[in-house]
Design a protein around this motif. Sequence first.
Motif, PDB file in Angstrom:
ATOM      1  N   VAL A 133       3.441 -19.219   9.177  1.00 37.84           N
ATOM      2  CA  VAL A 133       4.845 -19.130   8.775  1.00 37.84           C
ATOM      3  C   VAL A 133       5.407 -17.754   9.134  1.00 37.84           C
ATOM      4  CG1 VAL A 133       6.443 -19.361   6.827  1.00 37.84           C
ATOM      5  CG2 VAL A 133       4.309 -20.681   6.854  1.00 37.84           C
ATOM      6  N   PRO A 134       6.166 -17.677  10.234  1.00 33.08           N
ATOM      7  CA  PRO A 134       6.691 -16.381  10.679  1.00 33.08           C
ATOM      8  C   PRO A 134       7.534 -15.664   9.621  1.00 33.08           C
ATOM      9  CG  PRO A 134       6.950 -18.030  12.401  1.00 33.08           C
ATOM     10  CD  PRO A 134       6.474 -18.763  11.175  1.00 33.08           C
ATOM     11  N   ALA A 135       8.194 -16.414   8.743  1.00 31.03           N
ATOM     12  CA  ALA A 135       9.025 -15.765   7.718  1.00 31.03           C
ATOM     13  C   ALA A 135       8.203 -14.831   6.835  1.00 31.03           C
ATOM     14  CB  ALA A 135       9.729 -16.822   6.862  1.00 31.03           C
ATOM     15  N   LEU A 136       6.913 -15.095   6.752  1.00 27.59           N
ATOM     16  CA  LEU A 136       6.060 -14.289   5.874  1.00 27.59           C
ATOM     17  C   LEU A 136       5.481 -13.055   6.572  1.00 27.59           C
ATOM     18  CD1 LEU A 136       4.103 -17.245   4.224  1.00 27.59           C
ATOM     19  CD2 LEU A 136       5.794 -15.795   3.081  1.00 27.59           C
ATOM     20  N   GLU A 137       5.612 -13.057   7.894  1.00 27.14           N
ATOM     21  CA  GLU A 137       5.069 -11.943   8.670  1.00 27.14           C
ATOM     22  C   GLU A 137       5.781 -10.645   8.306  1.00 27.14           C
ATOM     23  OE1 GLU A 137       5.413 -11.922  12.961  1.00 27.14           O
ATOM     24  OE2 GLU A 137       3.668 -13.251  13.092  1.00 27.14           O
ATOM     25  N   GLY A 138       4.995  -9.604   8.025  1.00 27.30           N
ATOM     26  CA  GLY A 138       5.578  -8.287   7.753  1.00 27.30           C
ATOM     27  C   GLY A 138       6.159  -8.132   6.361  1.00 27.30           C
ATOM     28  N   MET A 139       5.991  -9.124   5.526  1.00 27.65           N
ATOM     29  CA  MET A 139       6.512  -9.036   4.159  1.00 27.65           C
ATOM     30  C   MET A 139       5.797  -7.911   3.409  1.00 27.65           C
ATOM     31  SD  MET A 139       6.730 -12.156   1.422  1.00 27.65           S
ATOM     32  CE  MET A 139       4.973 -12.426   1.193  1.00 27.65           C
ATOM     33  N   PRO A 140       6.503  -7.193   2.535  1.00 28.40           N
ATOM     34  CA  PRO A 140       5.802  -6.174   1.733  1.00 28.40           C
ATOM     35  C   PRO A 140       4.651  -6.822   0.954  1.00 28.40           C
ATOM     36  CG  PRO A 140       8.183  -6.069   1.389  1.00 28.40           C
ATOM     37  CD  PRO A 140       7.929  -7.294   2.217  1.00 28.40           C
ATOM     38  N   HIS A 141       3.447  -6.310   1.165  1.00 28.76           N
ATOM     39  CA  HIS A 141       2.280  -6.949   0.550  1.00 28.76           C
ATOM     40  C   HIS A 141       2.287  -6.769  -0.963  1.00 28.76           C
ATOM     41  CE1 HIS A 141       1.278  -7.390   4.589  1.00 28.76           C
ATOM     42  NE2 HIS A 141       0.006  -7.024   4.605  1.00 28.76           N
ATOM     43  N   TYR A 142       1.801  -7.759  -1.649  1.00 26.59           N
ATOM     44  CA  TYR A 142       1.661  -7.648  -3.106  1.00 26.59           C
ATOM     45  C   TYR A 142       0.419  -8.428  -3.516  1.00 26.59           C
ATOM     46  CZ  TYR A 142       3.554 -12.391  -3.398  1.00 26.59           C
ATOM     47  OH  TYR A 142       3.735 -13.747  -3.255  1.00 26.59           O
ATOM     48  N   ASP A 143       0.065  -8.348  -4.771  1.00 26.34           N
ATOM     49  CA  ASP A 143      -1.139  -9.004  -5.282  1.00 26.34           C
ATOM     50  C   ASP A 143      -0.868 -10.496  -5.464  1.00 26.34           C
ATOM     51  OD1 ASP A 143      -3.297  -9.950  -6.642  1.00 26.34           O
ATOM     52  OD2 ASP A 143      -3.268  -8.426  -8.207  1.00 26.34           O
ATOM     53  N   THR A 144      -1.497 -11.306  -4.632  1.00 22.88           N
ATOM     54  CA  THR A 144      -1.283 -12.752  -4.735  1.00 22.88           C
ATOM     55  C   THR A 144      -2.462 -13.460  -5.408  1.00 22.88           C
ATOM     56  OG1 THR A 144      -2.201 -13.088  -2.519  1.00 22.88           O
ATOM     57  CG2 THR A 144       0.192 -12.873  -2.674  1.00 22.88           C
ATOM     58  N   ASP A 145      -3.387 -12.696  -5.968  1.00 20.19           N
ATOM     59  CA  ASP A 145      -4.554 -13.344  -6.581  1.00 20.19           C
ATOM     60  C   ASP A 145      -4.154 -14.246  -7.751  1.00 20.19           C
ATOM     61  OD1 ASP A 145      -6.197 -12.204  -4.759  1.00 20.19           O
ATOM     62  OD2 ASP A 145      -7.006 -10.665  -6.087  1.00 20.19           O
ATOM     63  N   GLY A 146      -3.308 -13.726  -8.623  1.00 27.01           N
ATOM     64  CA  GLY A 146      -2.779 -14.559  -9.701  1.00 27.01           C
ATOM     65  C   GLY A 146      -3.848 -15.157 -10.590  1.00 27.01           C
ATOM     66  N   TYR A 147      -3.604 -16.355 -11.096  1.00 29.72           N
ATOM     67  CA  TYR A 147      -4.584 -16.927 -12.032  1.00 29.72           C
ATOM     68  C   TYR A 147      -5.603 -17.808 -11.308  1.00 29.72           C
ATOM     69  CZ  TYR A 147      -2.432 -21.631 -13.005  1.00 29.72           C
ATOM     70  OH  TYR A 147      -1.957 -22.917 -12.941  1.00 29.72           O
ATOM     71  N   GLY A 148      -5.800 -17.509 -10.039  1.00 29.35           N
ATOM     72  CA  GLY A 148      -6.820 -18.247  -9.281  1.00 29.35           C
ATOM     73  C   GLY A 148      -6.221 -19.531  -8.779  1.00 29.35           C
ATOM     74  N   GLY A 149      -6.374 -19.797  -7.500  1.00 25.55           N
ATOM     75  CA  GLY A 149      -5.777 -21.013  -6.959  1.00 25.55           C
ATOM     76  C   GLY A 149      -4.267 -20.884  -6.926  1.00 25.55           C
ATOM     77  N   ALA A 150      -3.615 -22.003  -6.628  1.00 30.52           N
ATOM     78  CA  ALA A 150      -2.170 -21.982  -6.455  1.00 30.52           C
ATOM     79  C   ALA A 150      -1.452 -21.967  -7.798  1.00 30.52           C
ATOM     80  CB  ALA A 150      -1.750 -23.208  -5.653  1.00 30.52           C
ATOM     81  N   HIS A 151      -0.236 -21.434  -7.781  1.00 37.34           N
ATOM     82  CA  HIS A 151       0.592 -21.453  -8.983  1.00 37.34           C
ATOM     83  C   HIS A 151       1.531 -22.659  -9.005  1.00 37.34           C
ATOM     84  CE1 HIS A 151       0.054 -16.901 -10.090  1.00 37.34           C
ATOM     85  NE2 HIS A 151      -1.084 -17.557  -9.946  1.00 37.34           N
ATOM     86  N   LEU A 152       1.669 -23.326  -7.871  1.00 38.32           N
ATOM     87  CA  LEU A 152       2.480 -24.545  -7.824  1.00 38.32           C
ATOM     88  C   LEU A 152       1.631 -25.673  -7.245  1.00 38.32           C
ATOM     89  CD1 LEU A 152       5.939 -23.358  -6.334  1.00 38.32           C
ATOM     90  CD2 LEU A 152       5.273 -23.518  -8.741  1.00 38.32           C
ATOM     91  N   TYR A 153       2.042 -26.892  -7.476  1.00 36.09           N
ATOM     92  CA  TYR A 153       1.421 -28.029  -6.787  1.00 36.09           C
ATOM     93  C   TYR A 153       2.431 -29.166  -6.724  1.00 36.09           C
ATOM     94  CZ  TYR A 153       0.520 -31.494 -10.525  1.00 36.09           C
ATOM     95  OH  TYR A 153       0.660 -32.452 -11.487  1.00 36.09           O
ATOM     96  N   MET A 154       2.100 -30.180  -5.942  1.00 32.03           N
ATOM     97  CA  MET A 154       3.007 -31.307  -5.809  1.00 32.03           C
ATOM     98  C   MET A 154       2.346 -32.580  -6.332  1.00 32.03           C
ATOM     99  SD  MET A 154       3.284 -28.951  -3.259  1.00 32.03           S
ATOM    100  CE  MET A 154       3.380 -29.074  -1.489  1.00 32.03           C
ATOM    101  N   PRO A 155       2.829 -33.085  -7.461  1.00 35.04           N
ATOM    102  CA  PRO A 155       2.315 -34.375  -7.931  1.00 35.04           C
ATOM    103  C   PRO A 155       2.841 -35.499  -7.031  1.00 35.04           C
ATOM    104  CG  PRO A 155       4.098 -33.635  -9.368  1.00 35.04           C
ATOM    105  CD  PRO A 155       3.878 -32.545  -8.351  1.00 35.04           C
ATOM    106  N   TRP A 156       2.218 -36.650  -7.107  1.00 36.26           N
ATOM    107  CA  TRP A 156       2.634 -37.808  -6.291  1.00 36.26           C
ATOM    108  C   TRP A 156       4.068 -38.190  -6.634  1.00 36.26           C
ATOM    109  CZ3 TRP A 156       2.185 -40.133  -2.035  1.00 36.26           C
ATOM    110  CH2 TRP A 156       2.427 -41.498  -1.858  1.00 36.26           C
ATOM    111  N   TRP A 157       4.815 -38.547  -5.612  1.00 38.51           N
ATOM    112  CA  TRP A 157       6.249 -38.763  -5.804  1.00 38.51           C
ATOM    113  C   TRP A 157       6.726 -40.160  -5.412  1.00 38.51           C
ATOM    114  CZ3 TRP A 157       3.672 -36.244  -2.090  1.00 38.51           C
ATOM    115  CH2 TRP A 157       3.939 -36.559  -0.763  1.00 38.51           C
ATOM    116  N   MET A 158       5.815 -41.014  -4.947  1.00 35.88           N
ATOM    117  CA  MET A 158       6.289 -42.319  -4.452  1.00 35.88           C
ATOM    118  C   MET A 158       5.642 -43.482  -5.201  1.00 35.88           C
ATOM    119  SD  MET A 158       6.487 -41.521  -0.358  1.00 35.88           S
ATOM    120  CE  MET A 158       7.602 -42.861   0.034  1.00 35.88           C
ATOM    121  N   TRP A 159       5.380 -43.281  -6.507  1.00 38.55           N
ATOM    122  CA  TRP A 159       4.688 -44.331  -7.257  1.00 38.55           C
ATOM    123  C   TRP A 159       5.493 -45.619  -7.348  1.00 38.55           C
ATOM    124  CZ3 TRP A 159       6.836 -39.963  -9.462  1.00 38.55           C
ATOM    125  CH2 TRP A 159       7.897 -40.175 -10.349  1.00 38.55           C
TER     126      TRP A 159
END
Lengths: 571, 238
Positions: A340-366
């Motif tokens: 993702v070029p938009a992220l290139e050169g972004m000021p670095h910060y701590d992305t460790d967080g609470y381990g794993g992703a902070h967002l997710y996508m539940p199923w949407w077409m049930w």
Amino acid sequence: MAQIARSSGVVDVVVVGSGAGGGTAAHVLTAKGINVVLLEAGPNLVPAQEFKDHKMPSDYAHRGAEDGGALYFGKGKPFGFMSTTSGGWELEGEPYTVGEGSQFSWFRSRIVGGRTNHYGRMSFRFSDYDFKPYSKDGLGFDWPISYEDIAPYYDRAEEFIGVAGSVEGIRSAPDGKFHTPPPAKVHELLIRKSCDKLGIPCIPNRRAVITKNLNGRAACHYCGQCGRGCQTASAYSSSQVQVFPALKTGKLTLITDAMVREVTTDGSGKATGVIYIDRNTRTEKAIKARVVILAASACESARILLNSKTHEFPNGVANSSGLVGRYLMDTVGFGLSGYVPALEGMPHYDTDGYGGAHLYMPWWMWDKHDKLDFPRGYHIEIGGGYGQPGVGSYHGAARRYGYGAGMKQKIREGYGASVGFAGRGEMIPNLHSYCEIDPNVVDQWGIPVLRFHFKWTDYEWKQARHMEKTFAEIIEGMGGRVTGLSAAQRESQGISVPGTIIHEVGTACMGKDAKTSVLNGYTQSHDVKNLYVMDGGSFASNPDKNPTLTINALAWRGCDYLAEEMRKGNV
Amino acid sequence: MSNESLVQLTNVEVERRSIIRALALGLTSMGVLDLEAAQHVHAANAGEKAAAGGPYKVKTFQAEEYKTLRRLCELIVPKDDVSGSALDAGAPEFIDLLCSQNQRLADIYHGGLAWFDAQMRKRVGNRFVEATATEQTAMLDTLVKAEAEETARRSEELVYQRTAIYKDFSNYTVKRQSDLGAGVKFFDWVRKMTVDAFYTSPLGVKDLGYKGNGAYSKYTVPAEALEYAMKRSPFKAW
């Protein structure tokens, strides 16, 4: 509670396995004053020695490549040197076999806490429709219980183990009792923007990590290293959160290095205990118990049942239906990454967080299956950010960019500019996917081993192709480009190897009818009333939600029922 | 010679334990916990290194082999205006140590380094370290090019094998594999281990700008990062 136990050498309850199911059983039953003996096939866990949280690769002379560079020869620790896994895809002296034409990988952790010490901690409730899949689309089997039956136990499990998340009101992802989730990271917010355009919900992740202090456990301190084990027990593991505290009640006896071979029975349809091999002395030992709970993991429990053959139970105990070992399921997995070029050169910060992703996508077409060429659904997990550099992190980039100052600059620029997506989908149970006893092989303890058979069908392949298309759309929507596998590779390798998502369930499925299922809705054997299976074996289907939270909840519910049966004198 | 990361510091381990204990005692009351302290374990300090280390004693390689290895490491990750080279990050020591523990790995390196010298003699009449920098990089460029061609060939082959429309293989001619194969393979070994050693060293971690492995009571995402990425994305704004 009646204490028949000690004097006559008969304990109240013997629990086999100390993972999510066994840990929950040990905690819930001892809290009710019931004496429990917990058998674990591996050694005890000593977090202060075992866990490598807050270490950096440079703290080790081998930087994580392990002595002699074992990692470079594919002989490193599964999931990396820093991981707290004890166990692996292959265990010395404990083989399993795979039938011709099948592929199956089986991850076994032999240690107190089992796989909960290192798992991803995704904690998703099944949806109401997940319990009635056959009624919905005519495939697979309905569960004998409904969402309403299990919901109070999801509440209890979440409140006890601690799950961070948010209330969203999405049918495919029922809300629970949540700790406050941490804020989303930048790449995740870009992903959410892209998902907005596609009509895919993107919500705070739900992981068994506490963000406020709970029962003497400290709130998460956001080092992002849950997979290494957490010395503050901010991330749930059955060892630290259930087994160790239960030991303090004085009601729990933990026996480690105990490889259970079979369930013993009395000839009148009741279980009387288990026989195990003490790994340290290679001697056979027996435990007598009023109640036997198997929670050794779906396949290991099936193995024990199938190896418990008597005149009374010629096909193995609790197997009058012939379904023990049948309808083995894993989760459908497919992954795709993007730059993702938009992220290139972004000021670095701590992305460790609470381990794993902070967002997710539940199923949407049930409710949109008329627009799909496959049944059921999947959820999407996200990767990305400025990860801790480790051995192997930049092999791909180095190959791509050659060497020298140019390579160095490219690696610097690309650091943190990639995102990854992993689909986790529901398979349909099928007749070709099962485990059985291999009549020709025993392990080093003399216990006959499992032979696996497995087949993905068109349902799963088509779902994986839908994942691929969706992930590419999300990546392109945020101005990124798909990287990694070539189109040809995706075609041939476009679905996970069965077993490798480590969500194997369904080998002792629950149901209403003793002829077509192994257990009832309380995880109790139809055939043998004082025998329970409290791991993933009881699953009648394997919805697109990671199984651990439901194992916790089903075990809790089963133990409430069992305690009541014991009180009434029914067992 | 710098090999700070190869020295195990026991006092650092003690410090790690005390930090973890502090975390367990409950950090909610303290606000942001001492991040510097929590990041402790990894930033090995120079004074300790000098005291505990001394010059590195090579375990696996002959002096001439080691010179070649050092030169390769330096070519793979050279010094630039952001950070030092793989030599500063202890890459040769890392490779030497692991080879000393594994004969199979040592054989790969002995053989590979000898191949490099033999190849360079054929090309310019000199051993690798005796060749000019231009001759050295020319040789690496040749290997990288051969590697790229080989990757492309394999990928093409895969497409032929996997794609239904190519059931008929009669029109497909396999391009001959380059005779630089052994060199390509070895270069990949030394490159991947050099890159590993560099980026896992405190030097490499700083070069990349990894900010994690901290300990906080609250996790936050800086607004400036968000602004930066959003402006550059197709979404432009929130």
